[in-house]
Design a protein around this motif. Structure first.
Motif, PDB file in Angstrom:
ATOM      1  N   ALA A  71       0.847  -1.189   0.000  1.00  0.00           N
ATOM      2  CA  ALA A  71       0.000   0.000   0.000  1.00  0.00           C
ATOM      3  C   ALA A  71       0.884   1.242   0.000  1.00  0.00           C
ATOM      4  CB  ALA A  71      -0.909   0.002   1.224  1.00  0.00           C
ATOM      5  N   ALA A  72       0.498   2.252  -0.780  1.00  0.00           N
ATOM      6  CA  ALA A  72       1.278   3.484  -0.871  1.00  0.00           C
ATOM      7  C   ALA A  72       0.327   4.662  -1.004  1.00  0.00           C
ATOM      8  CB  ALA A  72       2.242   3.433  -2.052  1.00  0.00           C
ATOM      9  N   GLN A  73       0.792   5.824  -0.522  1.00  0.00           N
ATOM     10  CA  GLN A  73      -0.069   7.003  -0.449  1.00  0.00           C
ATOM     11  C   GLN A  73       0.456   8.130  -1.321  1.00  0.00           C
ATOM     12  OE1 GLN A  73      -0.545   8.475   3.551  1.00  0.00           O
ATOM     13  NE2 GLN A  73      -2.100   9.973   2.988  1.00  0.00           N
ATOM     14  N   TYR A  77      -4.869   9.867  -0.723  1.00  0.00           N
ATOM     15  CA  TYR A  77      -5.407   8.609  -1.215  1.00  0.00           C
ATOM     16  C   TYR A  77      -4.328   7.537  -1.365  1.00  0.00           C
ATOM     17  CZ  TYR A  77      -9.713  11.166  -2.085  1.00  0.00           C
ATOM     18  OH  TYR A  77     -10.854  11.909  -1.908  1.00  0.00           O
ATOM     19  N   PHE A  78      -4.798   6.282  -1.414  1.00  0.00           N
ATOM     20  CA  PHE A  78      -3.902   5.133  -1.429  1.00  0.00           C
ATOM     21  C   PHE A  78      -4.141   4.255  -2.650  1.00  0.00           C
ATOM     22  CE2 PHE A  78      -4.161   6.396   2.936  1.00  0.00           C
ATOM     23  CZ  PHE A  78      -2.936   6.083   3.501  1.00  0.00           C
ATOM     24  N   GLY A  79      -3.076   3.565  -3.054  1.00  0.00           N
ATOM     25  CA  GLY A  79      -3.138   2.502  -4.045  1.00  0.00           C
ATOM     26  C   GLY A  79      -2.152   1.428  -3.635  1.00  0.00           C
ATOM     27  N   TYR A  80      -1.789   0.547  -4.575  1.00  0.00           N
ATOM     28  CA  TYR A  80      -0.867  -0.551  -4.275  1.00  0.00           C
ATOM     29  C   TYR A  80       0.223  -0.638  -5.329  1.00  0.00           C
ATOM     30  CZ  TYR A  80      -4.220  -2.138  -0.793  1.00  0.00           C
ATOM     31  OH  TYR A  80      -5.046  -2.205   0.304  1.00  0.00           O
ATOM     32  N   LEU A  81       1.459  -0.792  -4.865  1.00  0.00           N
ATOM     33  CA  LEU A  81       2.620  -0.936  -5.735  1.00  0.00           C
ATOM     34  C   LEU A  81       2.934  -2.408  -5.953  1.00  0.00           C
ATOM     35  CD1 LEU A  81       4.955   1.668  -3.988  1.00  0.00           C
ATOM     36  CD2 LEU A  81       3.644   2.040  -6.098  1.00  0.00           C
ATOM     37  N   ASN A  82       3.393  -2.742  -7.181  1.00  0.00           N
ATOM     38  CA  ASN A  82       3.877  -4.098  -7.427  1.00  0.00           C
ATOM     39  C   ASN A  82       5.373  -4.170  -7.124  1.00  0.00           C
ATOM     40  OD1 ASN A  82       5.204  -2.946  -9.639  1.00  0.00           O
ATOM     41  ND2 ASN A  82       3.675  -3.641 -11.113  1.00  0.00           N
ATOM     42  N   ARG A  83       5.978  -5.314  -7.406  1.00  0.00           N
ATOM     43  CA  ARG A  83       7.398  -5.495  -7.063  1.00  0.00           C
ATOM     44  C   ARG A  83       8.327  -4.742  -8.008  1.00  0.00           C
ATOM     45  NH1 ARG A  83       8.830  -8.400  -2.234  1.00  0.00           N
ATOM     46  NH2 ARG A  83      10.853  -8.486  -3.228  1.00  0.00           N
ATOM     47  N   GLN A  84       7.769  -4.136  -9.038  1.00  0.00           N
ATOM     48  CA  GLN A  84       8.582  -3.265  -9.898  1.00  0.00           C
ATOM     49  C   GLN A  84       8.489  -1.806  -9.465  1.00  0.00           C
ATOM     50  OE1 GLN A  84       6.451  -5.813 -11.383  1.00  0.00           O
ATOM     51  NE2 GLN A  84       8.357  -6.958 -11.112  1.00  0.00           N
ATOM     52  N   GLY A  85       7.721  -1.549  -8.395  1.00  0.00           N
ATOM     53  CA  GLY A  85       7.569  -0.184  -7.912  1.00  0.00           C
ATOM     54  C   GLY A  85       6.561   0.627  -8.684  1.00  0.00           C
ATOM     55  N   ALA A  88       0.134  -1.228  -9.269  1.00  0.00           N
ATOM     56  CA  ALA A  88      -0.648  -2.401  -9.641  1.00  0.00           C
ATOM     57  C   ALA A  88      -2.129  -2.091  -9.490  1.00  0.00           C
ATOM     58  CB  ALA A  88      -0.271  -3.592  -8.763  1.00  0.00           C
ATOM     59  N   VAL A  89      -2.453  -1.288  -8.475  1.00  0.00           N
ATOM     60  CA  VAL A  89      -3.821  -0.803  -8.247  1.00  0.00           C
ATOM     61  C   VAL A  89      -3.715   0.709  -8.097  1.00  0.00           C
ATOM     62  CG1 VAL A  89      -5.866  -0.902  -6.782  1.00  0.00           C
ATOM     63  CG2 VAL A  89      -4.440  -2.958  -7.086  1.00  0.00           C
ATOM     64  N   PRO A  90      -4.285   1.479  -9.000  1.00  0.00           N
ATOM     65  CA  PRO A  90      -4.122   2.942  -8.963  1.00  0.00           C
ATOM     66  C   PRO A  90      -4.622   3.566  -7.661  1.00  0.00           C
ATOM     67  CG  PRO A  90      -5.038   2.233 -11.061  1.00  0.00           C
ATOM     68  CD  PRO A  90      -5.068   1.038 -10.163  1.00  0.00           C
ATOM     69  N   THR A 110     -17.029   6.377   1.941  1.00  0.00           N
ATOM     70  CA  THR A 110     -17.088   6.386   3.407  1.00  0.00           C
ATOM     71  C   THR A 110     -17.120   4.984   3.991  1.00  0.00           C
ATOM     72  OG1 THR A 110     -19.509   6.483   3.396  1.00  0.00           O
ATOM     73  CG2 THR A 110     -18.313   8.581   3.404  1.00  0.00           C
ATOM     74  N   LYS A 111     -17.192   3.963   3.162  1.00  0.00           N
ATOM     75  CA  LYS A 111     -17.334   2.591   3.639  1.00  0.00           C
ATOM     76  C   LYS A 111     -16.148   1.721   3.221  1.00  0.00           C
ATOM     77  CE  LYS A 111     -21.498   3.209   5.410  1.00  0.00           C
ATOM     78  NZ  LYS A 111     -21.785   3.068   6.857  1.00  0.00           N
ATOM     79  N   TYR A 112     -15.959   0.635   3.970  1.00  0.00           N
ATOM     80  CA  TYR A 112     -14.895  -0.319   3.680  1.00  0.00           C
ATOM     81  C   TYR A 112     -15.447  -1.540   2.952  1.00  0.00           C
ATOM     82  CZ  TYR A 112     -11.483   1.928   6.785  1.00  0.00           C
ATOM     83  OH  TYR A 112     -10.605   2.806   7.363  1.00  0.00           O
ATOM     84  N   GLY A 113     -14.637  -2.053   2.025  1.00  0.00           N
ATOM     85  CA  GLY A 113     -14.903  -3.314   1.372  1.00  0.00           C
ATOM     86  C   GLY A 113     -13.583  -4.011   1.115  1.00  0.00           C
ATOM     87  N   TYR A 114     -13.581  -5.011   0.241  1.00  0.00           N
ATOM     88  CA  TYR A 114     -12.368  -5.796  -0.016  1.00  0.00           C
ATOM     89  C   TYR A 114     -12.136  -5.920  -1.510  1.00  0.00           C
ATOM     90  CZ  TYR A 114     -12.443  -7.092   4.906  1.00  0.00           C
ATOM     91  OH  TYR A 114     -12.429  -7.055   6.268  1.00  0.00           O
ATOM     92  N   ILE A 115     -10.880  -5.753  -1.910  1.00  0.00           N
ATOM     93  CA  ILE A 115     -10.496  -5.892  -3.311  1.00  0.00           C
ATOM     94  C   ILE A 115      -9.543  -7.071  -3.482  1.00  0.00           C
ATOM     95  CG2 ILE A 115     -10.796  -3.446  -3.844  1.00  0.00           C
ATOM     96  CD1 ILE A 115      -7.687  -3.201  -3.640  1.00  0.00           C
ATOM     97  N   ASN A 116      -9.416  -7.525  -4.737  1.00  0.00           N
ATOM     98  CA  ASN A 116      -8.420  -8.529  -5.072  1.00  0.00           C
ATOM     99  C   ASN A 116      -7.162  -7.834  -5.588  1.00  0.00           C
ATOM    100  OD1 ASN A 116      -8.910  -7.778  -7.736  1.00  0.00           O
ATOM    101  ND2 ASN A 116     -10.213  -9.542  -8.179  1.00  0.00           N
TER     102      ASN A 116
END
Length: 335
Positions: A71-73, A77-85, A88-90, A110-116
């Protein structure tokens, strides 16, 4: 809209001296550790080489890698980095937690859920709070009550609890009225609520508090160490740090003091060593209480994957289990 920048070799290599020091560092996870030098962020490997360069210079905060993603900010806002930096998820979430079991809890709106890992909603945002999955159960909050869902988003334990924790070793802390006990994965109260405070199980034992003092129960709910301790940590590698007469030492699973209380601070054991503070300096002891690494650091973290972060003057570096500081010899930026 975020724009990727063309990765350029970081200036870390030229700025490093021996030993290899940074402004901030994280523990090693999945072979790498996050390091910051001024405004530069990246992940180094266990030899000190820059392993992952973050492609987006706007990233201000990044977490440890879990299941290949971090996870990165950027801004708020946050997204997710892959192993190449790379993303992976904007960036799009107000909060983002680490992946576990192929799913990550994120706040969309305002709500939480789950992503793949592809950033697709697997469980639509509908919860006021959500935690990581542990053994197929995730703690969620709806309104003022807590419950658990399965990996399909279906209620596994209805949200009727006033307070609850994530599962650990097939039991979870739960509060009924003003007292704490433990529930099993079906939601059945496995250990009756009879404690003023309770904590997650670790190595078959859990800390509980009666009044101001701490003791330990086993998974059957038997009080195996009486609540006479002013403070205690969870068991780790067979020992628990405890506070006795304003000093820290360690007890075994029977409650016997095996490392006398002599430290101003004592952390959990990890990979056979524990960080402790004596005379204002941190070092590491072994299971016998002998110094494995003499006290010489301003601060110190746990060992993870054979390395521990330590503060040297105003910088942070890494040592191995023999106390050797990671140096800049072999530190190479990515081309």
């Amino acid at each position: 809209m975020l724009q990727f920048i063309n990765p350029q070799p970081l200036a870390l290599a030229s700025a490093m001296t021996s030993p290899l020091l940074f402004d901030t560092v994280s523990d090693f996870a999945e072979g790498v550790a996050l390091v910051r030098l001024k405004s530069q962020l990246g992940y180094i490997d266990r030899e000190g080489r820059l392993n992952i360069q973050i492609a987006d210079s706007n990233v201000t905060v990044a977490a440890d890698y879990a299941e290949g993603l971090a996870a990165a900010q950027v801004g708020a806002y946050f997204g997710y980095l892959n192993r190449q930096g790379e993303w992976a998820v904007p960036v799009q979430f107000r909060q983002a937690k680490s992946f576990s079991g192929g799913l990550a809890a994120v706040q969309g709106g305002t709500k939480y859920g789950y992503i793949n890992p592809q950033g697709e909603w697997v469980i639509e945002p509908q919860f006021d709070l959500a935690e990581r999955f542990v053994d197929g159960r995730a703690l969620i909050k709806l309104g003022e009550t807590y419950g658990y869902i399965d990996t399909d988003g279906r209620p596994a334990i209805p949200p009727t609890l006033k307070d609850a924790w994530s599962f650990s070793e097939s039991l979870a802390v739960a509060r009924v009225d003003r007292l704490y006990g433990y529930i099993d994965p079906s939601g059945t109260m496995a250990i009756a609520p009879s404690y003023d405070g309770a904590f997650s199980f670790s190595e078959g034992l859990a800390r509980v508090r009666q009044g101001r003092n701490f003791g330990f129960v086993d998974t059957a709910g038997t009080l195996v160490i009486e609540p006479t301790l002013p403070f205690a940590s969870d068991f780790a590698e067979g020992l628990a740090a405890v506070l006795i007469d304003s000093q820290w030492g360690y007890i075994d699973r029977t409650g016997k003091v095996v490392i006398p209380a002599q430290f101003a601070y004592a952390a959990d054991f990890s990979e056979g060593l524990a960080a402790v503070q004596q005379n204002g300096r941190y070092g590491y002891i072994n299971f016998k209480g002998d110094w494995a690494v003499e006290p010489q650091y301003s601060n110190a973290g746990p060992f993870s994957e054979g390395r521990a972060r330590v503060q040297v003057d105003n910088g942070w570096g890494f040592i191995d289990t023999e106390g050797k500081l990671l140096t800049g010899a072999g530190f190479q930026s990515l081309e």
